[in-house]
Motif scaffolding. Structure first.
Motif, PDB file in Angstrom:
ATOM      1  N   PHE A  34      75.353  49.772 -27.579  1.00 44.05           N
ATOM      2  CA  PHE A  34      75.995  50.221 -28.813  1.00 44.05           C
ATOM      3  C   PHE A  34      76.155  51.741 -28.816  1.00 44.05           C
ATOM      4  O   PHE A  34      75.350  52.463 -28.228  1.00 44.05           O
ATOM      5  CB  PHE A  34      75.136  49.818 -30.022  1.00 44.05           C
ATOM      6  N   TYR A  36      76.543  54.739 -31.747  1.00 44.39           N
ATOM      7  CA  TYR A  36      76.507  55.132 -33.146  1.00 44.39           C
ATOM      8  C   TYR A  36      76.964  56.582 -33.242  1.00 44.39           C
ATOM      9  O   TYR A  36      76.734  57.390 -32.350  1.00 44.39           O
ATOM     10  CB  TYR A  36      75.083  55.039 -33.704  1.00 44.39           C
ATOM     11  N   PRO A  44      73.136  57.293 -39.175  1.00 43.21           N
ATOM     12  CA  PRO A  44      74.027  56.799 -38.113  1.00 43.21           C
ATOM     13  C   PRO A  44      74.908  55.631 -38.572  1.00 43.21           C
ATOM     14  O   PRO A  44      74.485  54.828 -39.407  1.00 43.21           O
ATOM     15  CB  PRO A  44      73.046  56.322 -37.027  1.00 43.21           C
ATOM     16  N   LEU A  46      77.526  52.528 -36.895  1.00 42.21           N
ATOM     17  CA  LEU A  46      77.943  51.838 -35.685  1.00 42.21           C
ATOM     18  C   LEU A  46      79.444  52.035 -35.473  1.00 42.21           C
ATOM     19  O   LEU A  46      80.238  51.809 -36.385  1.00 42.21           O
ATOM     20  CB  LEU A  46      77.632  50.350 -35.807  1.00 42.21           C
ATOM     21  N   PHE A  49      80.501  48.527 -29.749  1.00 46.34           N
ATOM     22  CA  PHE A  49      79.501  47.758 -29.038  1.00 46.34           C
ATOM     23  C   PHE A  49      80.169  47.130 -27.820  1.00 46.34           C
ATOM     24  O   PHE A  49      81.375  46.878 -27.821  1.00 46.34           O
ATOM     25  CB  PHE A  49      78.859  46.685 -29.913  1.00 46.34           C
ATOM     26  N   ILE A  92      69.855  47.153 -26.484  1.00 46.50           N
ATOM     27  CA  ILE A  92      68.936  46.078 -26.870  1.00 46.50           C
ATOM     28  C   ILE A  92      68.303  45.505 -25.613  1.00 46.50           C
ATOM     29  O   ILE A  92      68.987  45.190 -24.634  1.00 46.50           O
ATOM     30  CB  ILE A  92      69.653  44.960 -27.642  1.00 46.50           C
ATOM     31  N   TYR A  99      62.506  41.484 -29.581  1.00 48.64           N
ATOM     32  CA  TYR A  99      63.731  42.292 -29.665  1.00 48.64           C
ATOM     33  C   TYR A  99      63.381  43.758 -29.917  1.00 48.64           C
ATOM     34  O   TYR A  99      62.509  44.073 -30.719  1.00 48.64           O
ATOM     35  CB  TYR A  99      64.599  41.770 -30.801  1.00 48.64           C
ATOM     36  N   LYS A 100      64.065  44.639 -29.231  1.00 43.77           N
ATOM     37  CA  LYS A 100      63.882  46.064 -29.497  1.00 43.77           C
ATOM     38  C   LYS A 100      65.187  46.788 -29.203  1.00 43.77           C
ATOM     39  O   LYS A 100      65.810  46.587 -28.157  1.00 43.77           O
ATOM     40  CB  LYS A 100      62.766  46.630 -28.635  1.00 43.77           C
ATOM     41  N   LEU A 101      65.602  47.612 -30.125  1.00 43.20           N
ATOM     42  CA  LEU A 101      66.773  48.462 -29.931  1.00 43.20           C
ATOM     43  C   LEU A 101      66.261  49.860 -29.675  1.00 43.20           C
ATOM     44  O   LEU A 101      65.602  50.440 -30.526  1.00 43.20           O
ATOM     45  CB  LEU A 101      67.669  48.421 -31.177  1.00 43.20           C
ATOM     46  N   PHE A 103      67.049  53.796 -28.844  1.00 39.14           N
ATOM     47  CA  PHE A 103      68.079  54.824 -28.979  1.00 39.14           C
ATOM     48  C   PHE A 103      67.845  55.956 -27.994  1.00 39.14           C
ATOM     49  O   PHE A 103      66.701  56.335 -27.709  1.00 39.14           O
ATOM     50  CB  PHE A 103      68.059  55.412 -30.392  1.00 39.14           C
ATOM     51  N   LYS A 105      68.489  60.106 -27.412  1.00 32.71           N
ATOM     52  CA  LYS A 105      68.285  61.220 -28.339  1.00 32.71           C
ATOM     53  C   LYS A 105      69.598  61.776 -28.889  1.00 32.71           C
ATOM     54  O   LYS A 105      69.588  62.612 -29.783  1.00 32.71           O
ATOM     55  CB  LYS A 105      67.461  62.326 -27.673  1.00 32.71           C
TER      56      LYS A 105
ATOM     57  N   SER B  43      65.834  64.316 -33.340  1.00 35.13           N
ATOM     58  CA  SER B  43      66.256  62.939 -33.159  1.00 35.13           C
ATOM     59  C   SER B  43      65.621  62.034 -34.211  1.00 35.13           C
ATOM     60  O   SER B  43      64.627  62.389 -34.843  1.00 35.13           O
ATOM     61  CB  SER B  43      65.832  62.447 -31.775  1.00 35.13           C
ATOM     62  N   GLN B 104      71.423  46.935 -35.411  1.00 31.06           N
ATOM     63  CA  GLN B 104      70.868  47.588 -36.591  1.00 31.06           C
ATOM     64  C   GLN B 104      71.951  48.313 -37.370  1.00 31.06           C
ATOM     65  O   GLN B 104      72.762  49.047 -36.792  1.00 31.06           O
ATOM     66  CB  GLN B 104      69.777  48.574 -36.181  1.00 31.06           C
ATOM     67  N   PHE B 106      72.414  50.932 -40.595  1.00 27.55           N
ATOM     68  CA  PHE B 106      71.596  51.929 -41.275  1.00 27.55           C
ATOM     69  C   PHE B 106      71.972  52.089 -42.740  1.00 27.55           C
ATOM     70  O   PHE B 106      73.141  52.004 -43.118  1.00 27.55           O
ATOM     71  CB  PHE B 106      71.737  53.287 -40.577  1.00 27.55           C
TER      72      PHE B 106
END
Lengths: 113, 115
Positions: A34, A36, A44, A46, A49, A92, A99-101, A103, A105, B43, B104, B106
Motif C-alpha cells: 500500500f 499512503y 495518512p 490510502l 494498493f 502486510i 496480521y501486521k501492517l 509502515f 518511515k 514518523s 488500515q 486512518f
C-alpha cells in the motif's frame, strides 16, 4: 523483525515532472502493498494498493511491484505542488490473528512550482 | 467506503488531568483498531493494537497504565491518556482494519496539548 525501508528524502521535483518513490521490504512472504499520503499536520490517507507483480495505474499514480526483488514503487506523473507530502509505503505480512501492517518511515516529496 | 472518525480533533488540558479520545469506524466493522502517536516531523509510532472484546497489545516502551485502551464494540475504540503531562503532547491517530480494501484506514487525528 519485518522491515520496510524508504529513502527519507526530501525528494524535490519540478512541477510537471515524474516523481519516483521507492520502497523495499524484508519479508519475502508479504502479499499486499500500500501507499499512503500524509500531508503535514494531517493523518495518512490510502492512495494506492497493489497485490500482483507489475504495474497498476490509477490516474496520475502508478504503483509497481517486483516481488522477486522485494521492491515496490510509486510513480506520480505530471507532479503538482498539491502532491507535496510524505508518502508512506506499507506492507502486510502474516494473516488472521498474526496480521501486521508495517509502515516505512516515509519519503518527503516537494513539488516546486 | 471506509471512513474513520476521531473525537475530539483538538484538546488542550492541564497537567495531571485525563483525556479520552474516541475512534469510530463509520461504515464498516473493525475487529482490530490501532493507536499511533506522531511528534512533529517524526514518523508514525504504533502505540498499541486493540482487538474488540479483548485486552490491547502495547508496543514496547508504551505504558499500559498510562494509555488505557478500550475496544468495546466493532466500531468504537477509546484511548484515555491518564494523568497527562506536557511530554504527552502529540498528535494521536487511530486506524481501523477492514473496509473495501483490507488495510488500515486512518482517523483524522487528535492534537493533544498538555499545559
Amino acid at each position: 523483525q519485518k522491515e520496510v525501508e524508504q529513502n527519507s528524502g526530501p525528494l524535490s521535483v519540478p512541477e510537471g515532472a515524474i516523481a519516483s518513490l521507492n520502497c523495499t521490504y524484508s519479508d519475502r512472504g508479504s502479499q499486499s502493498f500500500f501507499w499512503y499520503r500524509q500531508y503535514s499536520g494531517k493523518s495518512p490517507e490510502l492512495i494506492m494498493f497493489i497485490y500482483s507483480n507489475g504495474d497498476k495505474e490509477d490516474g496520475r499514480f502508478t504503483a509497481q511491484l517486483n516481488k522477486a526483488s522485494q521492491y515496490v514503487s510509486l510513480l506520480i506523473r505530471d507532479s503538482q505542488p498539491s502532491d507535496s507530502a510524505t508518502y508512506l509505503c506499507a506492507v502486510i505480512h502474516g494473516g488472521g490473528s498474526n496480521y501486521k501492517l508495517t509502515f516505512g518511515k516515509g519519503t518527503l516529496l516537494t513539488v516546486n512550482p | 467506503g471506509a471512513v474513520v472518525s476521531q473525537h475530539p480533533s483538538r484538546v488542550i488540558c492541564k497537567s495531571g488531568t485525563s483525556v479520552k479520545i474516541e475512534c469510530r469506524s463509520l461504515d464498516f466493522q473493525a475487529t482490530t483498531m490501532f493507536w499511533y502517536r506522531q511528534f512533529p516531523k517524526q514518523s508514525l509510532m504504533l502505540m498499541a493494537t486493540s482487538n474488540e472484546g479483548s485486552k490491547a497489545t502495547y508496543e514496547q516502551g508504551v505504558e499500559k497504565d498510562k494509555f488505557l485502551i478500550n475496544h468495546a464494540s466493532l466500531t468504537l475504540s477509546t484511548l484515555t491518556v491518564t494523568s497527562a503531562h506536557p511530554e504527552d503532547s502529540s498528535f494521536y491517530i487511530c486506524s481501523a482494519f477492514g473496509g473495501a480494501v483490507d488495510t488500515q484506514y486512518f482517523g483524522p487525528g487528535t492534537r493533544l496539548t498538555v499545559l
